[in-house]
Scaffold this motif. Sequence first.
Motif, mmCIF file in Angstrom:
data_model
loop_
_atom_site.group_PDB
_atom_site.id
_atom_site.type_symbol
_atom_site.label_atom_id
_atom_site.label_comp_id
_atom_site.label_asym_id
_atom_site.label_seq_id
_atom_site.Cartn_x
_atom_site.Cartn_y
_atom_site.Cartn_z
ATOM 1 N N UNK A 173 8.453 -15.121 -9.655
ATOM 2 C CA UNK A 173 9.131 -14.316 -8.895
ATOM 3 C C UNK A 173 7.801 -13.324 -7.754
ATOM 4 N N UNK A 174 7.580 -14.424 -6.861
ATOM 5 C CA UNK A 174 6.848 -13.918 -5.845
ATOM 6 C C UNK A 174 7.068 -13.588 -4.824
ATOM 7 N N UNK A 175 6.814 -12.935 -3.610
ATOM 8 C CA UNK A 175 6.807 -12.278 -2.686
ATOM 9 C C UNK A 175 6.106 -12.065 -1.454
ATOM 10 N N UNK A 176 6.746 -12.283 -0.253
ATOM 11 C CA UNK A 176 5.535 -12.164 0.672
ATOM 12 C C UNK A 176 4.658 -10.951 0.529
ATOM 13 N N UNK A 177 3.510 -10.571 0.691
ATOM 14 C CA UNK A 177 2.725 -9.128 1.032
ATOM 15 C C UNK A 177 2.499 -9.058 2.758
ATOM 16 N N UNK A 178 3.333 -8.995 3.383
ATOM 17 C CA UNK A 178 3.064 -8.264 4.443
ATOM 18 C C UNK A 178 1.515 -7.997 5.024
ATOM 19 N N UNK A 179 1.341 -6.662 4.277
ATOM 20 C CA UNK A 179 -0.463 -6.468 4.522
ATOM 21 C C UNK A 179 -1.046 -5.513 3.658
ATOM 22 N N UNK A 180 -1.874 -5.258 3.638
ATOM 23 C CA UNK A 180 -2.356 -4.344 2.590
ATOM 24 C C UNK A 180 -3.430 -2.906 3.192
ATOM 25 N N UNK A 181 -2.940 -1.747 2.826
ATOM 26 C CA UNK A 181 -3.817 -0.914 3.955
ATOM 27 C C UNK A 181 -4.151 0.464 2.909
ATOM 28 N N UNK A 182 -5.741 0.658 3.192
ATOM 29 C CA UNK A 182 -6.142 1.724 2.686
ATOM 30 C C UNK A 182 -6.631 3.372 3.110
ATOM 31 N N UNK A 183 -6.503 3.494 2.435
ATOM 32 C CA UNK A 183 -6.473 5.300 3.799
ATOM 33 C C UNK A 183 -5.872 4.902 4.689
ATOM 34 N N UNK A 184 -4.430 4.640 4.517
ATOM 35 C CA UNK A 184 -4.441 4.218 6.392
ATOM 36 C C UNK A 184 -3.939 2.757 7.055
ATOM 37 N N UNK A 185 -5.633 2.329 6.859
ATOM 38 C CA UNK A 185 -6.213 1.017 7.566
ATOM 39 C C UNK A 185 -5.818 -0.034 6.987
ATOM 40 N N UNK A 186 -5.145 -0.587 7.348
ATOM 41 C CA UNK A 186 -5.146 -2.431 7.607
ATOM 42 C C UNK A 186 -6.471 -3.523 7.070
ATOM 43 N N UNK A 187 -5.868 -4.504 6.709
ATOM 44 C CA UNK A 187 -7.358 -4.685 6.502
ATOM 45 C C UNK A 187 -6.787 -6.476 6.049
ATOM 46 N N UNK A 188 -7.661 -6.597 6.901
ATOM 47 C CA UNK A 188 -7.502 -8.486 7.632
ATOM 48 C C UNK A 188 -6.800 -9.443 6.507
ATOM 49 N N UNK A 189 -6.745 -9.160 5.260
ATOM 50 C CA UNK A 189 -6.916 -10.187 4.275
ATOM 51 C C UNK A 189 -5.729 -11.147 4.621
ATOM 52 N N UNK A 190 -4.108 -10.380 4.692
ATOM 53 C CA UNK A 190 -3.147 -11.260 5.618
ATOM 54 C C UNK A 190 -2.517 -11.572 6.558
ATOM 55 N N UNK A 191 -3.805 -11.235 8.251
ATOM 56 C CA UNK A 191 -3.051 -11.361 9.271
ATOM 57 C C UNK A 191 -3.046 -12.754 9.327
ATOM 58 N N UNK A 192 -3.003 -13.889 8.704
ATOM 59 C CA UNK A 192 -2.395 -15.143 8.360
ATOM 60 C C UNK A 192 -1.568 -15.719 8.471
ATOM 61 N N UNK A 193 -0.768 -14.536 7.382
ATOM 62 C CA UNK A 193 0.568 -14.760 7.387
ATOM 63 C C UNK A 193 0.751 -15.310 5.637
ATOM 64 N N UNK A 194 0.039 -15.677 4.974
ATOM 65 C CA UNK A 194 -0.586 -15.927 3.857
ATOM 66 C C UNK A 194 -0.556 -14.931 2.685
ATOM 67 N N UNK A 195 0.042 -14.291 2.538
ATOM 68 C CA UNK A 195 -0.012 -13.721 1.555
ATOM 69 C C UNK A 195 0.930 -13.040 0.610
ATOM 70 N N UNK A 196 0.936 -13.839 -0.626
ATOM 71 C CA UNK A 196 2.195 -13.758 -1.563
ATOM 72 C C UNK A 196 1.707 -12.385 -2.923
ATOM 73 N N UNK A 197 2.516 -11.872 -3.991
ATOM 74 C CA UNK A 197 2.483 -11.427 -4.865
ATOM 75 C C UNK A 197 3.166 -11.119 -5.404
ATOM 76 N N UNK A 198 3.232 -12.060 -7.192
ATOM 77 C CA UNK A 198 3.724 -12.150 -8.263
ATOM 78 C C UNK A 198 4.241 -10.616 -8.684
ATOM 79 N N UNK A 199 5.370 -10.762 -8.771
ATOM 80 C CA UNK A 199 6.701 -9.338 -9.618
ATOM 81 C C UNK A 199 5.901 -9.756 -11.226
ATOM 82 N N UNK A 200 5.144 -8.792 -11.610
ATOM 83 C CA UNK A 200 4.722 -9.362 -13.588
ATOM 84 C C UNK A 200 4.539 -8.055 -14.547
#
Length: 378
Positions: A173-200
């Motif tokens: 049960x994996x969904x796309x992770x579009x972006x990750x933000x800490x304190x409202x500031x976006x990190x560059x981890x998902x800039x390439x569009x390849x992040x996913x998250x398994x709901x577990x």
Amino acid sequence: RSEACLAHRRYNMKASDTALGINLDGSGILPDELCDQVNIGFGTGHIVGEFVRERVCLGKAQSALAVGGSTVMPCIDMHVVMAVEMSRHPFKSFEFDGIVGLGLGSLALSANFSLFHWLSNSDAANGPAQFAVFLTPGEEGEQSEIAFGGFVPERTLEPITWAPVVLPNLGYWAVQVIAVRVGGIALDICNDGNCRGVVDTGSSHLGIPGPYDQHIAKLLTKAVDQHVDCRMADTPVLEIEVPGRNLTLFPSNYMRPMPLREDMHDVGSPKGVTMASRGGSQKSEKPNDSVQPRNLRAETLVRDVTPEKETNGTLRHYCRPKLMPVTLPEPLGPKMFILGELVLHRYYSVFDWRQQQVGFGLAANRQNRRGTKLQRDR
């Protein structure tokens, strides 16, 4: 009989009028023939099992559902794995006596072993091919709940939003992770569009792709007095954006309750989460020669540890988030998040088997009701 088996209520095939011993392919077991066995990895433990065709009922077997003007029992006939041996850890400590696999079809040994495959093709399915999870930490007597055949609207404080499952052929049960933000500031981890998250529901921590977990942990860590409750710490909001929603976590959601000494920042195994692979199947007296279904295996067992005393009173204490590294190969990784209990304690989750999508809504639990005025999704 293994020690872990004896600690639980045990299934007796001979006591069932609807049971039939079978091999992996569903064929009957001939007299004097060795039956197929399976070796299943579960976390850091393992189960050796054999196979049975059995009637499985959701709820009490004597209850009935009205479907299309007729009355049917909420039961299906399916293939089941019977545990004949279990490792002491972790199974002896579990309060439950069995495991229901609710992953997508490709994670099952075959369609015959998939509960939702049968439910979606049975009159016993009185509603959509969905299940929904209301997960709580069990504080103040609040109980967790799983619903089959739809979801319970009263369990959410807002409408459900849906995110499509990505790479459904992998079974998670994996969904796309579009972006990750800490304190409202976006990190560059998902800039390439390849992040996913398994709901577990089985992961107690939030899994972050390594080595990004170290950077995010640093951003969320705070030096404190050793006696504070870290869930009340003044640390940044963590946002994980998925289609249709920002999953917003506050310190009350992601922090360990007790601060840790500065020399205890690496608590648990550095392996994080790994993946087992599927092998072949054959008849054998040796469990090690049997089939291994795929699963996500969490190697990190992180404990909340507070020392009895400091050395010379010089060590500082830190509030640290409940994170673990995730290192998975393609195609599921390498940028794979595990959206475990930290997310699911805050959000009511709905899993739609037929439409292959996951729904989220702010859970109608005590913590969210208390914090509704102060903590809102962004």
